[in-house]
Scaffold this motif. Structure first.
Motif, short mmCIF file in Angstrom:
data_model
loop_
_atom_site.label_atom_id
_atom_site.label_comp_id
_atom_site.label_asym_id
_atom_site.label_seq_id
_atom_site.Cartn_x
_atom_site.Cartn_y
_atom_site.Cartn_z
N LEU A 282 0.83 -1.20 0.00
CA LEU A 282 0.00 0.00 0.00
C LEU A 282 0.87 1.25 0.00
CD1 LEU A 282 -2.66 1.57 0.28
CD2 LEU A 282 -2.52 1.19 2.76
N GLU A 283 1.88 1.28 0.86
CA GLU A 283 2.80 2.42 0.89
C GLU A 283 3.44 2.64 -0.49
OE1 GLU A 283 7.27 3.33 2.39
OE2 GLU A 283 5.97 2.39 3.89
N THR A 284 3.86 1.55 -1.10
CA THR A 284 4.52 1.65 -2.41
C THR A 284 3.59 2.24 -3.46
OG1 THR A 284 5.96 -0.24 -1.88
CG2 THR A 284 5.68 0.32 -4.21
N MET A 285 2.33 1.76 -3.48
CA MET A 285 1.38 2.26 -4.47
C MET A 285 1.03 3.72 -4.23
SD MET A 285 -1.20 -0.98 -5.19
CE MET A 285 -1.49 -1.41 -3.46
N VAL A 286 0.86 4.10 -2.95
CA VAL A 286 0.54 5.49 -2.64
C VAL A 286 1.73 6.40 -2.98
CG1 VAL A 286 0.04 7.10 -0.76
CG2 VAL A 286 -1.15 4.91 -0.86
N ALA A 287 2.92 5.97 -2.59
CA ALA A 287 4.11 6.80 -2.80
C ALA A 287 4.44 7.00 -4.27
CB ALA A 287 5.30 6.18 -2.07
N THR A 288 4.11 6.00 -5.09
CA THR A 288 4.43 6.08 -6.52
C THR A 288 3.24 6.51 -7.37
OG1 THR A 288 3.96 3.71 -6.80
CG2 THR A 288 6.24 4.34 -6.32
N GLY A 289 2.12 6.85 -6.71
CA GLY A 289 0.94 7.29 -7.44
C GLY A 289 0.34 6.24 -8.33
N SER A 290 0.44 4.98 -7.91
CA SER A 290 -0.02 3.89 -8.77
C SER A 290 -1.16 3.07 -8.16
CB SER A 290 1.15 2.96 -9.09
OG SER A 290 1.74 2.45 -7.90
N LEU A 291 -1.80 3.58 -7.11
CA LEU A 291 -2.92 2.86 -6.51
C LEU A 291 -4.12 2.96 -7.44
CD1 LEU A 291 -4.05 1.34 -4.04
CD2 LEU A 291 -4.67 3.56 -3.07
N PRO A 292 -4.60 1.81 -7.99
CA PRO A 292 -5.64 1.88 -9.01
C PRO A 292 -7.07 1.70 -8.48
CG PRO A 292 -4.71 -0.30 -9.00
CD PRO A 292 -4.03 0.45 -7.89
N CYS A 293 -7.21 1.36 -7.21
CA CYS A 293 -8.54 1.16 -6.65
C CYS A 293 -8.49 1.37 -5.14
CB CYS A 293 -9.11 -0.21 -7.01
SG CYS A 293 -8.08 -1.61 -6.58
N ASN A 294 -9.62 1.25 -4.49
CA ASN A 294 -9.69 1.49 -3.06
C ASN A 294 -9.17 0.30 -2.27
OD1 ASN A 294 -11.17 3.96 -3.59
ND2 ASN A 294 -12.94 2.64 -4.02
N VAL A 295 -8.66 0.60 -1.08
CA VAL A 295 -8.12 -0.44 -0.21
C VAL A 295 -8.74 -0.31 1.18
CG1 VAL A 295 -6.05 -1.52 0.74
CG2 VAL A 295 -5.91 -0.25 -1.40
N LYS A 296 -9.18 -1.43 1.72
CA LYS A 296 -9.56 -1.52 3.12
C LYS A 296 -8.72 -2.62 3.76
CE LYS A 296 -14.29 0.16 2.42
NZ LYS A 296 -15.73 -0.12 2.58
#
Length: 457
Positions: free
Chosen positions: A128-142
């Protein structure tokens, strides 16, 4: 993303070590404060990873940690499940290094919980940190990380039922399972269910002198051993009436497919330092550990076990027994069948009590779903084009069936452990390769899942 992981891999490992140092043993009340401390640490790690929200939810037992990162309510939502509690580390003297002082040997992390499940759920937080930091989170996470999995998730069901709206998602992603080998990716598509119980056999109203009473009064340990021995026949077939009535029978083609998974019997025996395997007649080792039910004694005790000799006939004897179940067995029905049978075979010379502990239903994931396809594509990409093998796991995660029942969601069991990780045993370990490979692969699942969902696959 690979660059970000590489640049931060030492920090990721250091943070995991901090988590592993907390003895979050849910089964032992003396660790209650440590379990709480671990929950707080997990909450903080979710926030630091970039979540919008992280909170601790109280239960009658140990707390549940919940977090979320919602980038667009219109996008799909992945609910990550894991557990921060660990098994007791006993016997401590069998550990080569202290269980709560993580140590690296031969590219492996040795510590209680290193694989089960701190090392594995922490991959998701770092992903999650990696996706947020690189702007690559493609959907929501819980994220839902509980503290009672190792004692049966007694209160998670209540939490799920009370928070259905909060937990609303499209799929559940779990890393609490394993792969075949580091060069052979796999995805578990089935878990066995579980019925776990304790039996107590009582003879006389006190311990007796074995010379004065031996041969005249029932010895509960002897009786218990005889009763347990009768629960299987010469073919290791369980003798409880009705036990197999609902066992799902697989076709010859299905059995052949399961046995296509790479397996070296001689290496299996060498790894365990055994001369021969044992199990239900007519089935392979892979089948025995995946598609067939079991009955095993997990602990047995009674009488005098201290230093020296004390010649007594004990008043009581005890055993803990687990039964792994397969589709379509029901853990409550199996508990009732066991109880009826065990009481019926008890001689009149003793009194028997069966005490239920916990259990759960078996679970199977369809391999033709969008969720499975996303996991398949993610692992294939992470392993440079190697197709992952679908496998049936021998273990149990009882809450998975409850998720489907209460939330209507399928779970993807995308774990990264290995059979050599010694789960629940002294010297539990987790490979550095596996830890980092998980952090690399999880964002790929998000990528493929979001793509497939957006294209109506």
């Amino acid at each position: 993303m690979k660059t970000y992981i590489e640049q931060n891999k030492d920090r990721f490992l250091s943070e995991l070590f901090d988590l592993l140092r907390i003895p979050s043993v849910s089964a032992d009340p003396k660790f209650k404060d440590d379990v709480r401390r671990c929950a707080e640490a997990v909450k903080d790690s979710i926030l630091k990873a970039g979540a919008d929200l992280a909170e601790i939810h109280e239960t009658p037992g140990h707390p549940v940690v919940y977090g979320e990162k919602i980038i667009d309510p219109a996008l799909p939502t992945v609910l990550v499940y894991g557990h921060y509690d660990v098994q007791p580390a006993d016997p401590y003297e069998l550990w080569e290094t202290p269980p709560f002082e993580p140590t690296i040997r031969n590219e492996r992390i040795y510590a209680r919980g290193s694989c089960d499940d701190k090392g594995q759920f922490y991959m998701h937080i770092k992903a999650l940190e990696t996706m947020v930091a690189t702007g690559s989170l493609p959907c929501n996470v819980k994220v839902m990380i509980e503290g009672e999995e190792e004692v049966g998730s007694d209160h998670l069901g209540e939490f799920v039922r009370a928070n259905k709206e909060k937990l609303k998602a499209d799929v559940i992603l779990i890393s609490d399972t394993s792969i075949i080998a580091n060069d052979t990716p796999s995805i578990e598509v089935g878990l066995r269910g579980l019925t776990y119980l304790e039996v107590e056999v009582t003879g006389a109203n006190r311990d007796l002198h074995s010379g004065v009473y031996g041969g005249a009064v029932a010895n509960p340990i002897n009786v218990l051993c005889e009763m347990i021995a009768s629960l299987k026949d010469e073919n290791n077939h369980i003798t409880i009436p009705g036990f197999y009535d609902k066992v799902q029978q697989l076709s010859a083609e299905e059995r052949a497919s399961i046995n296509e998974a790479p397996f070296d019997l001689e290496e299996y025996k060498r790894d365990l330092a055994i001369n021969e395997i044992e199990g239900e007649a007519g089935y392979t080792t892979i089948e025995r550990t995946g598609i067939r039910p079991t009955l095993d004694v997990n602990g047995i005790w009674g009488g005098y076990i201290g230093e020296g000799a004390k010649t007594v006939l004990p008043s009581k004897a005890y055993a803990k027994i687990s039964m792994r179940l397969v589709p379509d067995q029901n853990n409550d029905e199996i508990l009732e069948l066991f109880t009826q049978h065990f009481l019926s075979i008890a001689p009149a010379s003793v009194k028997v009590v069966v005490k239920p502990h916990h259990g759960g239903l078996p679970y199977v994931t369809p391999v033709d779903s969008v969720e499975y396809r996303a996991a398949e594509l993610a692992m294939k990409e992470a392993w440079d084009g190697k197709q992952p093998v679908p496998t049936r796991g021998g273990g149990s995660i009882p809450i998975v069936a409850l998720f489907e029942q209460e939330l209507g969601l399928k779970s993807i069991l995308m774990g990264f452990g290995l059979d050599i990780d010694a789960l629940h045993s002294p010297n539990e370990s987790y490979g550095l390769f596996n830890f980092y490979k998980g952090i690399e692969t999880i964002p790929l699942f998000f990528k493929h899942y979001a793509h497939l969902k957006s294209h109506g696959a």
